[in-house]
Motif scaffolding. Structure first.
Motif, PDB file in Angstrom:
ATOM      1  N   LEU A 248       0.827  -1.211   0.000  1.00 28.03           N
ATOM      2  CA  LEU A 248       0.000   0.000   0.000  1.00 28.03           C
ATOM      3  C   LEU A 248       0.858   1.257   0.000  1.00 28.03           C
ATOM      4  N   ASP A 249       1.972   1.222   0.720  1.00 32.47           N
ATOM      5  CA  ASP A 249       2.878   2.373   0.720  1.00 32.47           C
ATOM      6  C   ASP A 249       3.487   2.581  -0.664  1.00 32.47           C
ATOM      7  N   ALA A 250       3.856   1.478  -1.308  1.00 36.67           N
ATOM      8  CA  ALA A 250       4.440   1.586  -2.653  1.00 36.67           C
ATOM      9  C   ALA A 250       3.431   2.166  -3.634  1.00 36.67           C
ATOM     10  N   CYS A 251       2.186   1.758  -3.514  1.00 36.43           N
ATOM     11  CA  CYS A 251       1.143   2.303  -4.385  1.00 36.43           C
ATOM     12  C   CYS A 251       0.955   3.793  -4.125  1.00 36.43           C
ATOM     13  N   ALA A 252       0.934   4.181  -2.854  1.00 39.86           N
ATOM     14  CA  ALA A 252       0.730   5.589  -2.509  1.00 39.86           C
ATOM     15  C   ALA A 252       1.867   6.470  -3.005  1.00 39.86           C
ATOM     16  N   ALA A 260      -4.650   6.334  -9.840  1.00 41.12           N
ATOM     17  CA  ALA A 260      -5.682   5.360 -10.213  1.00 41.12           C
ATOM     18  C   ALA A 260      -6.506   4.909  -9.012  1.00 41.12           C
ATOM     19  N   TYR A 261      -5.838   4.847  -7.838  1.00 41.36           N
ATOM     20  CA  TYR A 261      -6.507   4.315  -6.645  1.00 41.36           C
ATOM     21  C   TYR A 261      -6.295   5.253  -5.461  1.00 41.36           C
ATOM     22  N   PRO A 262      -6.908   6.416  -5.466  1.00 41.87           N
ATOM     23  CA  PRO A 262      -6.687   7.384  -4.374  1.00 41.87           C
ATOM     24  C   PRO A 262      -7.249   6.886  -3.046  1.00 41.87           C
ATOM     25  N   ASP A 263      -6.536   7.216  -1.962  1.00 42.48           N
ATOM     26  CA  ASP A 263      -6.987   6.879  -0.605  1.00 42.48           C
ATOM     27  C   ASP A 263      -7.298   5.388  -0.465  1.00 42.48           C
ATOM     28  N   PRO A 320      -3.940  -3.768  -5.753  1.00 41.66           N
ATOM     29  CA  PRO A 320      -4.592  -2.452  -5.673  1.00 41.66           C
ATOM     30  C   PRO A 320      -5.826  -2.351  -6.562  1.00 41.66           C
ATOM     31  N   LEU A 321      -5.745  -2.904  -7.767  1.00 45.73           N
ATOM     32  CA  LEU A 321      -6.911  -2.911  -8.655  1.00 45.73           C
ATOM     33  C   LEU A 321      -8.063  -3.672  -8.014  1.00 45.73           C
ATOM     34  N   MET A 322      -7.740  -4.849  -7.470  1.00 42.42           N
ATOM     35  CA  MET A 322      -8.785  -5.665  -6.833  1.00 42.42           C
ATOM     36  C   MET A 322      -9.411  -4.938  -5.652  1.00 42.42           C
ATOM     37  N   LEU A 323      -8.567  -4.334  -4.794  1.00 43.95           N
ATOM     38  CA  LEU A 323      -9.097  -3.624  -3.629  1.00 43.95           C
ATOM     39  C   LEU A 323      -9.962  -2.445  -4.055  1.00 43.95           C
ATOM     40  N   ASP A 324      -9.516  -1.721  -5.066  1.00 48.15           N
ATOM     41  CA  ASP A 324     -10.302  -0.589  -5.551  1.00 48.15           C
ATOM     42  C   ASP A 324     -11.685  -1.037  -6.015  1.00 48.15           C
ATOM     43  N   ARG A 325     -11.727  -2.119  -6.789  1.00 47.19           N
ATOM     44  CA  ARG A 325     -13.020  -2.634  -7.274  1.00 47.19           C
ATOM     45  C   ARG A 325     -13.879  -3.125  -6.109  1.00 47.19           C
ATOM     46  N   PHE A 487       2.364  -1.763 -10.763  1.00 53.36           N
ATOM     47  CA  PHE A 487       0.988  -2.108 -10.437  1.00 53.36           C
ATOM     48  C   PHE A 487       0.100  -2.024 -11.680  1.00 53.36           C
ATOM     49  N   PHE A 488      -0.864  -2.937 -11.748  1.00 55.35           N
ATOM     50  CA  PHE A 488      -1.842  -2.902 -12.824  1.00 55.35           C
ATOM     51  C   PHE A 488      -2.844  -1.779 -12.556  1.00 55.35           C
ATOM     52  N   THR A 489      -3.120  -1.005 -13.590  1.00 57.00           N
ATOM     53  CA  THR A 489      -4.170   0.012 -13.485  1.00 57.00           C
ATOM     54  C   THR A 489      -5.415  -0.400 -14.253  1.00 57.00           C
ATOM     55  N   SER A 490      -5.311  -1.535 -14.941  1.00 55.09           N
ATOM     56  CA  SER A 490      -6.460  -2.173 -15.592  1.00 55.09           C
ATOM     57  C   SER A 490      -6.049  -3.604 -15.866  1.00 55.09           C
ATOM     58  N   PHE A 491      -6.982  -4.428 -16.303  1.00 53.38           N
ATOM     59  CA  PHE A 491      -6.621  -5.809 -16.612  1.00 53.38           C
ATOM     60  C   PHE A 491      -5.790  -5.902 -17.883  1.00 53.38           C
TER      61      PHE A 491
END
Length: 496
Positions: A248-252, A260-263, A320-325, A487-491
């Motif tokens: 999560l830190d790396a994504c942030a 792509a995945y704020p907050d 991150p994509l999965m969590l966002d969805r 990180f994937f931002t889409s499939f």
């Protein structure tokens, strides 16, 4: 739980795809003398392996101490060296789990460099694979419907049912007994000394073999180190949270992922709070059949699946994509990723063997209070450890002395490998094991998770320690240019 705590089969599958104080013997092993075998080996084929392979079975007493009564078969697979005059000391592979069948791990492509000079030997540990497995459909995570696949249940609920179907004394499937089996296999194959390569729980097995049969070990490679001070799954919540926090830190910190995945952390915490208050009622098409299905998803099951996705950074790049969805009540990607784990777990792992080990060697050595303490402040909480304690209350108690948990002291040349992002055997466990291994080198590989064989530098170190018969002169650096996959931002994949 999705599978064994320590070595997730999906991680091994991903890594294989990427790879295409005892008396120790210094330098290269002798060559040119074929071993004098006392067991029959016949040509055979392994699933997914094109190499020439020989298979055999060695029978041992289930109760080794009594040396009478039921005998059980041990499946033995030898992949011969490519050299016309191979080294006399082979590489023995010790699988993870606990409960994985060594012969089903599809790890051979990672060993081509070593196989040029040495035989590779796979032995299904008693209780796994084709070695009198402690398999049970009720414990098997491979379930047809989504409702069954994501059912929130505990092993304790089905243990009595499973035990009725086993022709086994479950108290006799511990690591110490299995390592004496392994030495019988060594002797039957005619090898004077062996090199050990243990992955995950296999590192515990290797350490135990090093303690019980030190004169028979030339070198050891411990990848994803589980020392004797690590109790399964007492520290899983803490170590898993570390890996998740790193992700999560790396994504942030990544501009593309953060945009792509704020907050994402706060939204995921809100999702967990929501699932705790009321499980999600989900309706979607099964990814494999296309049939619409309904299922209920609890916080516990969601977190168990999330934990499993952290083993391989390549898989974790989709998290991150999965969590966002999921925070948007779209569970499609969660289901697709989770089902990707199922087949490998079912194919390679015996859940009964997992319980035979942890109920003898781990659960008796920690309390529920210990579980609460070690999981404090984590999202995963103490449930993994508490579930094991409850399951083991219904398991026959084996006699494992407290001394079993003492650190293994050895001067056998030992290479320890740790993945920087490992959720179950992170680098501090490698350091703990190293403290009592006087001729050892610990290498941390950046950007990797559970097991490091996916990195070419790790495979090079493995080959070099076998060639040298020593860790002296090996470079401690490995994978300086490696980093977490984008990180994937889409499939469709990550943004270049």
């Amino acid at each position: 739980m999705t599978g064994g705590i320590l070595s997730h089969p999906l991680a091994l599958a991903v890594l294989a795809a990427l790879s295409l104080t005892g008396c120790s013997q210094a330098g290269s092993g002798a060559s040119g003398t074929a071993p004098s075998r006392q067991m029959a080996l016949k040509p055979c084929r392994l699933d997914g392996v094109a190499a020439q392979t020989l298979c055999g079975t060695l029978e041992v007493f289930e109760d080794r101490a009594a040396a009478k009564g039921r005998k059980i078969p041990l499946r033995v697979v030898v992949v011969p060296a490519l050299a016309s005059q191979p080294k006399e000391d082979p590489l023995f592979f010790l699988a993870g789990g606990p409960g994985q069948a060594a012969s089903r791990t599809r790890i051979l492509p990672a060993l081509e460099r070593i196989r040029r000079q040495r035989d590779i030997v796979f032995v299904d540990q008693r209780g796994t694979g084709d070695s009198h497995p402690l398999d049970c459909e009720a414990l098997n995570p491979s379930r047809t419907s989504l409702a069954e696949r994501f059912e929130d249940r505990e092993d304790a609920d089905v243990i009595p049912q499973c035990r009725k179907g086993w022709d086994a004394d479950e108290r006799l499937y511990t690591t110490s007994i299995a390592m004496d089996d392994l030495d019988d296999v060594r002797a039957a194959l005619g090898y004077r000394q062996v090199n050990l390569w243990g992955i995950s729980y296999g590192t515990r097995a290797a350490l135990v073999y090093m303690r019980q049969h030190p004169d028979r070990v030339r070198t050891a490679i411990l990848d994803g180190v589980a020392p004797m001070g690590q109790y399964l799954p007492l520290y899983a919540a803490r170590d898993g949270q570390r890996a998740l926090d790193l992700l999560l830190d790396a994504c942030a910190k990544d501009p593309v992922c953060a945009k792509a995945y704020p907050d994402l952390r706060a939204r995921t915490e809100a999702l967990l709070t929501k699932l705790e208050a009321a499980p999600a009622k989900v309706r979607l098409a099964h990814p494999r059949t296309g049939v619409m299905e309904d299922f209920t998803l609890t916080r516990r099951v969601f977190l168990s699946e999330l934990f499993s996705l952290l083993y391989s950074p390549d898989v974790a790049s989709l998290v991150p994509l999965m969590l966002d969805r999921a925070t948007r009540d779209d569970w499609t990607s969660f289901v697709a990723l989770s089902l990707g784990l199922t087949d490998e777990v079912a194919r390679t792992t015996s859940r009964g063997m997992f319980l035979a080990v942890v109920c003898a060697e781990d659960a008796p050595f920690f309390t529920e209070e210990d579980a609460e303490r070690e999981a404090k402040g984590t999202w995963f909480g103490p449930r993994m450890a508490l579930d094991v304690k409850r399951a083991c209350a219904k398991w026959p108690q084996a006699n494992v002395p407290r001394s079993f948990r003492e650190p293994v002291k050895s001067d056998i040349p030992t290479l320890l490998l740790s993945g920087e992002l490992d959720p179950v055997t992170p680098p501090p466990w490698g350091e703990q094991a190293k403290a009592t291994l006087t001729h050892s080198l610990h290498v941390v590989v950046p950007g990797l998770g559970h097991n490091t064989v996916g990195a070419d530098c790790a495979r090079s170190l493995m080959a070099e320690v076998l060639t040298r018969g020593s860790v002296e002169g090996l470079t401690p650096d490995c994978g300086a240019g490696l980093k977490r996959p984008p990180f994937f931002t889409s499939f469709a994949g990550p943004v270049p």
